[in-house]
Design a protein around this motif. Structure first.
Motif, PDB file in Angstrom:
ATOM      1  N   GLY A  11       0.805  -1.215   0.000  1.00  0.00           N
ATOM      2  CA  GLY A  11       0.000   0.000   0.000  1.00  0.00           C
ATOM      3  C   GLY A  11       0.839   1.266   0.000  1.00  0.00           C
ATOM      4  N   GLY A  12       1.895   1.278   0.811  1.00  0.00           N
ATOM      5  CA  GLY A  12       2.763   2.452   0.853  1.00  0.00           C
ATOM      6  C   GLY A  12       3.459   2.703  -0.469  1.00  0.00           C
ATOM      7  N   TYR A  13       3.939   1.628  -1.111  1.00  0.00           N
ATOM      8  CA  TYR A  13       4.607   1.768  -2.412  1.00  0.00           C
ATOM      9  C   TYR A  13       3.645   2.278  -3.473  1.00  0.00           C
ATOM     10  N   LEU A  14       2.465   1.661  -3.555  1.00  0.00           N
ATOM     11  CA  LEU A  14       1.482   2.081  -4.559  1.00  0.00           C
ATOM     12  C   LEU A  14       0.992   3.500  -4.295  1.00  0.00           C
ATOM     13  N   GLY A  15       0.826   3.840  -2.997  1.00  0.00           N
ATOM     14  CA  GLY A  15       0.370   5.187  -2.669  1.00  0.00           C
ATOM     15  C   GLY A  15       1.364   6.257  -3.067  1.00  0.00           C
ATOM     16  N   ASP A  16       2.646   5.999  -2.843  1.00  0.00           N
ATOM     17  CA  ASP A  16       3.684   6.952  -3.253  1.00  0.00           C
ATOM     18  C   ASP A  16       3.782   7.063  -4.773  1.00  0.00           C
ATOM     19  N   ARG A  17       3.607   5.940  -5.466  1.00  0.00           N
ATOM     20  CA  ARG A  17       3.855   5.919  -6.910  1.00  0.00           C
ATOM     21  C   ARG A  17       2.654   6.362  -7.734  1.00  0.00           C
ATOM     22  N   TRP A  18       1.437   5.923  -7.329  1.00  0.00           N
ATOM     23  CA  TRP A  18       0.259   6.198  -8.152  1.00  0.00           C
ATOM     24  C   TRP A  18      -0.883   6.913  -7.413  1.00  0.00           C
ATOM     25  N   GLY A  19      -0.635   7.314  -6.200  1.00  0.00           N
ATOM     26  CA  GLY A  19      -1.673   8.051  -5.478  1.00  0.00           C
ATOM     27  C   GLY A  19      -2.342   7.216  -4.415  1.00  0.00           C
ATOM     28  N   TYR A  20      -2.995   7.890  -3.485  1.00  0.00           N
ATOM     29  CA  TYR A  20      -3.548   7.228  -2.311  1.00  0.00           C
ATOM     30  C   TYR A  20      -4.766   6.348  -2.604  1.00  0.00           C
ATOM     31  N   ARG A  21      -5.444   6.547  -3.746  1.00  0.00           N
ATOM     32  CA  ARG A  21      -6.663   5.779  -3.989  1.00  0.00           C
ATOM     33  C   ARG A  21      -6.388   4.363  -4.523  1.00  0.00           C
ATOM     34  N   ILE A  22      -5.263   4.177  -5.222  1.00  0.00           N
ATOM     35  CA  ILE A  22      -4.970   2.868  -5.817  1.00  0.00           C
ATOM     36  C   ILE A  22      -4.931   1.746  -4.780  1.00  0.00           C
ATOM     37  N   PRO A  23      -4.303   1.934  -3.613  1.00  0.00           N
ATOM     38  CA  PRO A  23      -4.320   0.847  -2.618  1.00  0.00           C
ATOM     39  C   PRO A  23      -5.722   0.450  -2.167  1.00  0.00           C
ATOM     40  N   ALA A  79       4.911   8.293   2.999  1.00  0.00           N
ATOM     41  CA  ALA A  79       3.962   7.180   3.057  1.00  0.00           C
ATOM     42  C   ALA A  79       4.681   5.834   2.996  1.00  0.00           C
ATOM     43  N   SER A  80       5.717   5.725   2.175  1.00  0.00           N
ATOM     44  CA  SER A  80       6.472   4.473   2.082  1.00  0.00           C
ATOM     45  C   SER A  80       7.178   4.154   3.396  1.00  0.00           C
ATOM     46  N   GLN A  81       7.746   5.165   4.037  1.00  0.00           N
ATOM     47  CA  GLN A  81       8.419   4.945   5.320  1.00  0.00           C
ATOM     48  C   GLN A  81       7.421   4.537   6.400  1.00  0.00           C
ATOM     49  N   LEU A  82       6.260   5.167   6.392  1.00  0.00           N
ATOM     50  CA  LEU A  82       5.230   4.792   7.362  1.00  0.00           C
ATOM     51  C   LEU A  82       4.684   3.398   7.068  1.00  0.00           C
ATOM     52  N   GLY A  83       4.588   3.051   5.774  1.00  0.00           N
ATOM     53  CA  GLY A  83       4.189   1.690   5.416  1.00  0.00           C
ATOM     54  C   GLY A  83       5.203   0.673   5.917  1.00  0.00           C
ATOM     55  N   SER A  84       6.490   1.010   5.807  1.00  0.00           N
ATOM     56  CA  SER A  84       7.539   0.118   6.316  1.00  0.00           C
ATOM     57  C   SER A  84       7.447  -0.003   7.834  1.00  0.00           C
ATOM     58  N   PHE A  85       7.155   1.108   8.506  1.00  0.00           N
ATOM     59  CA  PHE A  85       6.993   1.086   9.962  1.00  0.00           C
ATOM     60  C   PHE A  85       5.875   0.138  10.376  1.00  0.00           C
TER      61      PHE A  85
END
Length: 416
Positions: free
Chosen positions: A158-170, A266-272
């Motif tokens: 989710g964090g990767y997709l949110g950073d790359r294509w926006g928050y709605r894709i996840p 968002a990616s860092q928080l997803g990793s957290f």
């Protein structure tokens, strides 16, 4: 421990496929964990309390469905309840992905949570069916381990997709995984409870049958009353409430917002969030073993200590290394807390009320989601993030003390 778990799964393929469905749904739900607070705040321009509601409503729905779901597992069987819960989850996840307003989002988050609550209650009863007293905590820990495995991968995705294509894709990806879970359930998970034949009896036995049923109803009412008044039900329930409040209100709501304010992406928080689930997976497995070996209370103090240290460390986190370390501590602690609480409730379930008892356990979790979302989000709005985390830790410590002081160990009693 791991070999024993896999041996149990091999002997009961229905358990393996049930765990697979839980894993798939958890991947989908986990994909929302780092994104949903950010999506809600940026898309609908709401405050932190409203963000907490959007996150917490998913778990709050347990208040309304867990107990009825437990009753329905006893009346209609485990598989029917699992199917109903899965269908509701799919519909809710799809509609959340197409949210166009804050009201729409929270309504369908609530409905999605209704389905997941029904499903988890049915799963808890299913696993209790196939377990014995000696391995109960380990079998019930399979549920938590399946959730954790999915939630370890989901936030990264989710964090990767949110950073790359926006928050709605996840949100859309989440719906896909939930739908896959339903397909596995539909075709591969059998009923766990033996079907009771309902053939007609001779007329001479009708009076005896009615008398027996009346006596059974009285015993069940008395058993339920004893359950509701028992210290184990009250204090373990409160501890369960606070564990879920910490997870839903703290880890999944306040901490992502606090982390964003500290400058984390968002990616860092997803990793957290993902890294909290990885150690939690292994300590959940360990806690199941320790609870069956040394008693249900053996891991509670270490669990609360680790969670408290993790929360306090997050307050002083200013780089990714400290962020990850905080996540590891939170995961280690919650993993030690989950199986003992679930096993406590399975131990104290009166005969014939197993489904209702497990439903009540999930209801405490629903109340915890409400408290986590409203209380911790509200404190964050009024007094700041630090005050919110301090309140979280203090309430969790008080709940743990209640269990250690007022609750008798249940494992030794059953073995005796």
């Amino acid at each position: 421990m791991l070999a024993a778990a896999f041996k149990g799964l091999k002997a009961r393929p229905g358990v393996f496929y049930l765990c697979t469905t839980i894993f798939l749904t958890s991947v989908g739900m986990g994909a929302l964990a780092p994104i949903l607070p950010l999506f809600t705040e940026s898309e609908f321009l709401v405050n932190r309390t409203q963000v907490g509601i959007a996150v917490g409503l998913f778990g709050i729905s347990r208040i309304f469905t867990s107990l009825p779901a437990g009753y329905l597992t006893q009346r209609y069987g485990r598989r029917v309840v699992l199917q109903v819960g899965s269908i509701i989850s799919v519909i809710g996840a799809v509609m959340v992905a197409f949210s166009f307003s804050y009201t729409w989002l929270i309504c369908w988050r609530f409905i999605s949570g209704l389905g997941w609550s029904v499903y988890l209650t049915g799963s808890s009863v299913y696993l209790r069916d196939v377990a014995s007293v000696d391995n109960r905590a380990r079998f019930l820990s399979l549920l938590e381990m399946s959730i954790l495995a999915g939630q370890s991968l989901g936030p990264l995705l989710g964090g990767y997709l949110g950073d790359r294509w926006g928050y709605r894709i996840p949100l859309h990806i989440s719906a896909v995984f939930v739908a896959l879970s339903f397909l596995v359930l539909q075709f591969l998970v059998p009923e766990s409870r033996s079907r009771i034949s309902v053939t007609s009896e001779p007329h001479g036995n009708e009076t005896r049958k009615e008398s027996s049923e009346a006596g059974g109803d009285t015993r069940e009412r008395q058993g339920l009353l004893r359950l509701l008044l028992s210290p184990a039900f009250i204090f373990v329930g409160m501890f369960t409430l606070m564990i879920v409040a910490n997870r839903q209100g703290g880890r999944f709501s306040v901490l992502p917002l606090y982390g964003e304010s500290k400058g984390f992406t968002a990616s860092q928080l997803g990793s957290f969030i993902s890294v909290t689930h990885i150690p939690q997976f292994f300590t959940t497995m360990l806690a199941g073993f320790l609870s069956d070996k040394f008693g249900r209370k053996s891991t509670i103090i270490p669990a609360v200590t680790l969670i408290t240290i993790g929360l306090m460390l997050f307050i002083f986190t200013d780089n990714v290394h400290k962020l990850i370390l905080s996540g590891v501590l939170l995961g280690l602690g919650e993993g030690l807390a989950g199986p003992p609480s679930l096993a406590f409730f399975a131990d104290i379930a009166p005969p014939g009320l197993e489904g209702v008892t497990m439903g009540l356990y999930r209801t405490f979790g629903g109340v915890g989601s409400a408290i986590g979302a409203l209380l911790l989000g509200g404190v964050a709005d009024l007094a700041g993030f630090v005050a919110s985390l301090v309140v979280d830790a203090a309430l969790l410590i008080c709940a743990a003390i209640g269990v250690m002081v007022f609750v008798k160990e249940t494992l030794n009693k059953e073995k005796a």
